[in-house]
Every structure is written in C-alpha cells, then in structure tokens.
Design a protein around this motif. Sequence first.
Motif, PDB file in Angstrom:
ATOM      1  N   LEU A 177      63.317  84.773  15.795  1.00 56.82           N
ATOM      2  CA  LEU A 177      62.043  84.575  16.485  1.00 56.82           C
ATOM      3  C   LEU A 177      61.759  83.098  16.680  1.00 56.82           C
ATOM      4  O   LEU A 177      61.289  82.671  17.741  1.00 56.82           O
ATOM      5  CB  LEU A 177      60.901  85.203  15.685  1.00 56.82           C
ATOM      6  N   ARG A 178      62.042  82.308  15.658  1.00 59.89           N
ATOM      7  CA  ARG A 178      61.791  80.872  15.752  1.00 59.89           C
ATOM      8  C   ARG A 178      62.667  80.242  16.836  1.00 59.89           C
ATOM      9  O   ARG A 178      62.214  79.395  17.609  1.00 59.89           O
ATOM     10  CB  ARG A 178      62.034  80.203  14.393  1.00 59.89           C
ATOM     11  N   LEU A 179      63.931  80.632  16.887  1.00 62.84           N
ATOM     12  CA  LEU A 179      64.837  80.063  17.885  1.00 62.84           C
ATOM     13  C   LEU A 179      64.420  80.447  19.294  1.00 62.84           C
ATOM     14  O   LEU A 179      64.369  79.600  20.203  1.00 62.84           O
ATOM     15  CB  LEU A 179      66.269  80.520  17.608  1.00 62.84           C
ATOM     16  N   LEU A 180      64.119  81.729  19.503  1.00 62.96           N
ATOM     17  CA  LEU A 180      63.702  82.167  20.841  1.00 62.96           C
ATOM     18  C   LEU A 180      62.385  81.508  21.256  1.00 62.96           C
ATOM     19  O   LEU A 180      62.234  81.050  22.391  1.00 62.96           O
ATOM     20  CB  LEU A 180      63.564  83.685  20.877  1.00 62.96           C
ATOM     21  N   ALA A 181      61.440  81.460  20.328  1.00 64.21           N
ATOM     22  CA  ALA A 181      60.153  80.852  20.647  1.00 64.21           C
ATOM     23  C   ALA A 181      60.319  79.374  20.985  1.00 64.21           C
ATOM     24  O   ALA A 181      59.716  78.863  21.938  1.00 64.21           O
ATOM     25  CB  ALA A 181      59.185  81.026  19.479  1.00 64.21           C
ATOM     26  N   ARG A 216      68.914  76.702   8.318  1.00 60.21           N
ATOM     27  CA  ARG A 216      70.197  76.135   7.934  1.00 60.21           C
ATOM     28  C   ARG A 216      71.166  76.260   9.096  1.00 60.21           C
ATOM     29  O   ARG A 216      71.165  77.267   9.806  1.00 60.21           O
ATOM     30  CB  ARG A 216      70.739  76.835   6.691  1.00 60.21           C
ATOM     31  N   ARG A 217      71.996  75.255   9.286  1.00 59.38           N
ATOM     32  CA  ARG A 217      72.877  75.239  10.452  1.00 59.38           C
ATOM     33  C   ARG A 217      73.774  76.467  10.537  1.00 59.38           C
ATOM     34  O   ARG A 217      73.884  77.081  11.613  1.00 59.38           O
ATOM     35  CB  ARG A 217      73.687  73.932  10.466  1.00 59.38           C
ATOM     36  N   PRO A 218      74.436  76.912   9.437  1.00 57.60           N
ATOM     37  CA  PRO A 218      75.269  78.117   9.553  1.00 57.60           C
ATOM     38  C   PRO A 218      74.470  79.348   9.982  1.00 57.60           C
ATOM     39  O   PRO A 218      74.939  80.165  10.786  1.00 57.60           O
ATOM     40  CB  PRO A 218      75.853  78.278   8.154  1.00 57.60           C
ATOM     41  N   SER A 219      73.255  79.489   9.459  1.00 64.89           N
ATOM     42  CA  SER A 219      72.414  80.626   9.833  1.00 64.89           C
ATOM     43  C   SER A 219      72.009  80.552  11.297  1.00 64.89           C
ATOM     44  O   SER A 219      71.956  81.568  12.002  1.00 64.89           O
ATOM     45  CB  SER A 219      71.163  80.676   8.943  1.00 64.89           C
ATOM     46  N   VAL A 220      71.710  79.347  11.760  1.00 65.33           N
ATOM     47  CA  VAL A 220      71.345  79.171  13.162  1.00 65.33           C
ATOM     48  C   VAL A 220      72.518  79.520  14.071  1.00 65.33           C
ATOM     49  O   VAL A 220      72.361  80.188  15.094  1.00 65.33           O
ATOM     50  CB  VAL A 220      70.869  77.723  13.409  1.00 65.33           C
ATOM     51  N   SER A 221      73.710  79.095  13.703  1.00 69.59           N
ATOM     52  CA  SER A 221      74.890  79.391  14.523  1.00 69.59           C
ATOM     53  C   SER A 221      75.130  80.895  14.636  1.00 69.59           C
ATOM     54  O   SER A 221      75.382  81.420  15.728  1.00 69.59           O
ATOM     55  CB  SER A 221      76.128  78.707  13.930  1.00 69.59           C
ATOM     56  N   SER A 222      75.043  81.609  13.510  1.00 67.46           N
ATOM     57  CA  SER A 222      75.277  83.050  13.548  1.00 67.46           C
ATOM     58  C   SER A 222      74.166  83.767  14.305  1.00 67.46           C
ATOM     59  O   SER A 222      74.425  84.733  15.041  1.00 67.46           O
ATOM     60  CB  SER A 222      75.397  83.600  12.130  1.00 67.46           C
ATOM     61  N   THR A 223      72.934  83.286  14.177  1.00 72.17           N
ATOM     62  CA  THR A 223      71.819  83.912  14.895  1.00 72.17           C
ATOM     63  C   THR A 223      71.936  83.677  16.397  1.00 72.17           C
ATOM     64  O   THR A 223      71.670  84.580  17.200  1.00 72.17           O
ATOM     65  CB  THR A 223      70.477  83.377  14.373  1.00 72.17           C
ATOM     66  N   LEU A 224      72.331  82.492  16.797  1.00 73.33           N
ATOM     67  CA  LEU A 224      72.522  82.218  18.227  1.00 73.33           C
ATOM     68  C   LEU A 224      73.649  83.075  18.802  1.00 73.33           C
ATOM     69  O   LEU A 224      73.569  83.533  19.941  1.00 73.33           O
ATOM     70  CB  LEU A 224      72.818  80.731  18.438  1.00 73.33           C
ATOM     71  N   THR A 225      74.695  83.302  18.026  1.00 73.04           N
ATOM     72  CA  THR A 225      75.778  84.185  18.477  1.00 73.04           C
ATOM     73  C   THR A 225      75.252  85.598  18.699  1.00 73.04           C
ATOM     74  O   THR A 225      75.574  86.249  19.699  1.00 73.04           O
ATOM     75  CB  THR A 225      76.914  84.206  17.445  1.00 73.04           C
ATOM     76  N   LEU A 227      72.099  86.470  19.352  1.00 77.39           N
ATOM     77  CA  LEU A 227      71.212  86.447  20.515  1.00 77.39           C
ATOM     78  C   LEU A 227      72.016  86.410  21.813  1.00 77.39           C
ATOM     79  O   LEU A 227      71.636  87.022  22.815  1.00 77.39           O
ATOM     80  CB  LEU A 227      70.274  85.243  20.435  1.00 77.39           C
ATOM     81  N   SER A 228      73.135  85.693  21.793  1.00 82.08           N
ATOM     82  CA  SER A 228      74.009  85.657  22.962  1.00 82.08           C
ATOM     83  C   SER A 228      74.626  87.021  23.221  1.00 82.08           C
ATOM     84  O   SER A 228      74.699  87.482  24.371  1.00 82.08           O
ATOM     85  CB  SER A 228      75.104  84.600  22.755  1.00 82.08           C
ATOM     86  N   ASN A 229      75.071  87.696  22.162  1.00 80.80           N
ATOM     87  CA  ASN A 229      75.657  89.031  22.309  1.00 80.80           C
ATOM     88  C   ASN A 229      74.640  90.035  22.849  1.00 80.80           C
ATOM     89  O   ASN A 229      75.013  90.995  23.537  1.00 80.80           O
ATOM     90  CB  ASN A 229      76.210  89.516  20.966  1.00 80.80           C
ATOM     91  N   ARG A 230      73.379  89.812  22.556  1.00 84.28           N
ATOM     92  CA  ARG A 230      72.313  90.698  23.047  1.00 84.28           C
ATOM     93  C   ARG A 230      71.826  90.301  24.430  1.00 84.28           C
ATOM     94  O   ARG A 230      70.910  90.912  24.976  1.00 84.28           O
ATOM     95  CB  ARG A 230      71.155  90.695  22.047  1.00 84.28           C
ATOM     96  N   GLY A 231      72.433  89.254  25.005  1.00 78.68           N
ATOM     97  CA  GLY A 231      72.091  88.854  26.364  1.00 78.68           C
ATOM     98  C   GLY A 231      70.788  88.109  26.495  1.00 78.68           C
ATOM     99  O   GLY A 231      70.221  88.036  27.591  1.00 78.68           O
ATOM    100  N   LEU A 232      70.311  87.497  25.409  1.00 77.32           N
ATOM    101  CA  LEU A 232      69.039  86.785  25.452  1.00 77.32           C
ATOM    102  C   LEU A 232      69.200  85.296  25.709  1.00 77.32           C
ATOM    103  O   LEU A 232      68.317  84.668  26.308  1.00 77.32           O
ATOM    104  CB  LEU A 232      68.278  87.009  24.138  1.00 77.32           C
ATOM    105  N   VAL A 233      70.301  84.709  25.244  1.00 77.70           N
ATOM    106  CA  VAL A 233      70.554  83.292  25.486  1.00 77.70           C
ATOM    107  C   VAL A 233      72.040  83.088  25.756  1.00 77.70           C
ATOM    108  O   VAL A 233      72.874  83.916  25.363  1.00 77.70           O
ATOM    109  CB  VAL A 233      70.137  82.398  24.283  1.00 77.70           C
ATOM    110  N   SER A 234      72.369  82.018  26.435  1.00 75.99           N
ATOM    111  CA  SER A 234      73.768  81.618  26.601  1.00 75.99           C
ATOM    112  C   SER A 234      73.814  80.102  26.668  1.00 75.99           C
ATOM    113  O   SER A 234      72.860  79.450  27.108  1.00 75.99           O
ATOM    114  CB  SER A 234      74.387  82.233  27.855  1.00 75.99           C
TER     115      SER A 234
END
Length: 265
Positions: A177-181, A216-225, A227-234
């Motif tokens: 939620l934080r990343l998308l917001a 944390r950077r590792p958590s952010v990387s996995s969360t962005l992956t 979100l990308s798989n769900r078609g929300l960000v690229s």
Amino acid sequence: MPNARLHAVNHDPAHIDPTVGPDIDLAPLLDLDPDLAADLTPALREQVRGWLVVRMWSLPRGPWPSPTHREPGLMGFLVLDGVLTRNVSLGKIAYPELLGRGDLLRPWQRETEGRLGPVDVSWQVLEPCRVAVLDRRFAGIVGRWPEIVDELLGRALNRARELDYNMAIAQLPLLELRLLALLWHLADRWGEPAEDGVCVPIRLTHSLLAAMVLGRRPSVSSTLTELSNRGLVSRTENGWVLHGEPPTELHKLSRRDVHGGNGGS
C-alpha cells in the motif's frame, strides 16, 4: 531579454568557478516560471519580467556541486525542472525528500544540532535539473511585487506539506500500500501519460523507494515484483509506469489481512 552566457559576471569568482561548476545562463524568471506571475496584470507582468532577470544553473545527475556555498545576500535556489533529493540522517539510514519544479532550496543552511547529535544532510541530483539563482539583487527588488513574494512563500510552505503527505503514506499498514500510494502520489506531480498507464519519469531505485516508505530494500524489491506480476506497476529505462486506476480506497486494495501476512516490513 535573450539568454546570454555568463563568464563570472554578477558573482564572486571565489564562490563559483565556471570552469568546474554547473552551466550558467541568464533569463527572465517569469519566462522560466510563469506561475509566479499568476496574480499580476499582463502590463505589470511585462514590466516585472524585465526586472527579474536571474542566473540559471544546469546541473547533471550526481551529487550537488561541492562545496555548498552561499553568496552574500543569496535568497535561495528555485528549481525549474528536474528532480533532486535532500537526504537527512541521524545514523546510517537517510530519509530522502524528493524535490522538483517550484521548490525553494537553501543547501548551505545548517541543521540545528540537538541532544541527539549532528544531523547529516546530503543533496543528490536524480534527474538533470535547472535552478534559478535568487541572488542579492533579486532579494533586494522582489519586495516591490507582493504577489510574487506571496507565491514564493507558498512554495516554501508546500515543501512542508509535501513532507507531511509522504509521512502519512509511510504510516500505511502494508508495504504494498505504501509503495502504490507513493508512486501514485508522485504521478500527481511528475506523471506523464503513457500508452498503457501513467509514467513517473524518475529513476527511483529500490533502495530510494525503500527509504521513502520506511521499508527494507529486500522487502521492497519482492513487493515490487509482486505488484508487477499483478499488472499494477512496471519499470522502464526512465522510471516507473502505473497501470489501472489510483488506489483511492487503500484499505481495500491488499489481499492480505492487516494483522497478518508478511507485507508490513
């Protein structure tokens, strides 16, 4: 008044070395930032335009030119375009403030040292930018036009409001939620239409995003992956593309329960 190259004109060469510093030009400030004249009549705008001629620096990506200096009477720098960060830390981890067009900067201004010890501040140019130099001459005459002073004061207050907004985003319960917001909030300011969404044309690394959302950077990387798989960000070469609609109901967006799962780090 046409632009002209400056060669150590109107400043002390001890403060700015044109052979190693940023590129410098001259231009009317109201041409560079027309919104400053929003409350002026057309006739007054044309008059003021001729008076408020400023130096303009062009800065490449990388650290802010060192050493950070202050000319006598310098009011500040007004960002015309591009993106910078002001990174503040009390220890190893810095919190970045993202700055862009319309923001007022005073990089030489020292932080007050309190009982917790010194505050470390650094500046970084993320995307090539230009800043207008609001020097002693500018500071001495701009008071003739309260409408412009009012706009400049509003710009300074907007920086504080933007920090409040970012900290509110950082308090959302789940990392996704934080990343998308955050990305959609950045799109409000810097977003450009893309073929399949909205592009945020800023090279935001995973580490920088992690610092901005207090993750944390590792958590952010996995969360962005995810979100990308769900078609929300690229991710693109020049930034990030957001797909679909902005998350107006943040508490309903995540598939995880706020009190469980592993999305809160």
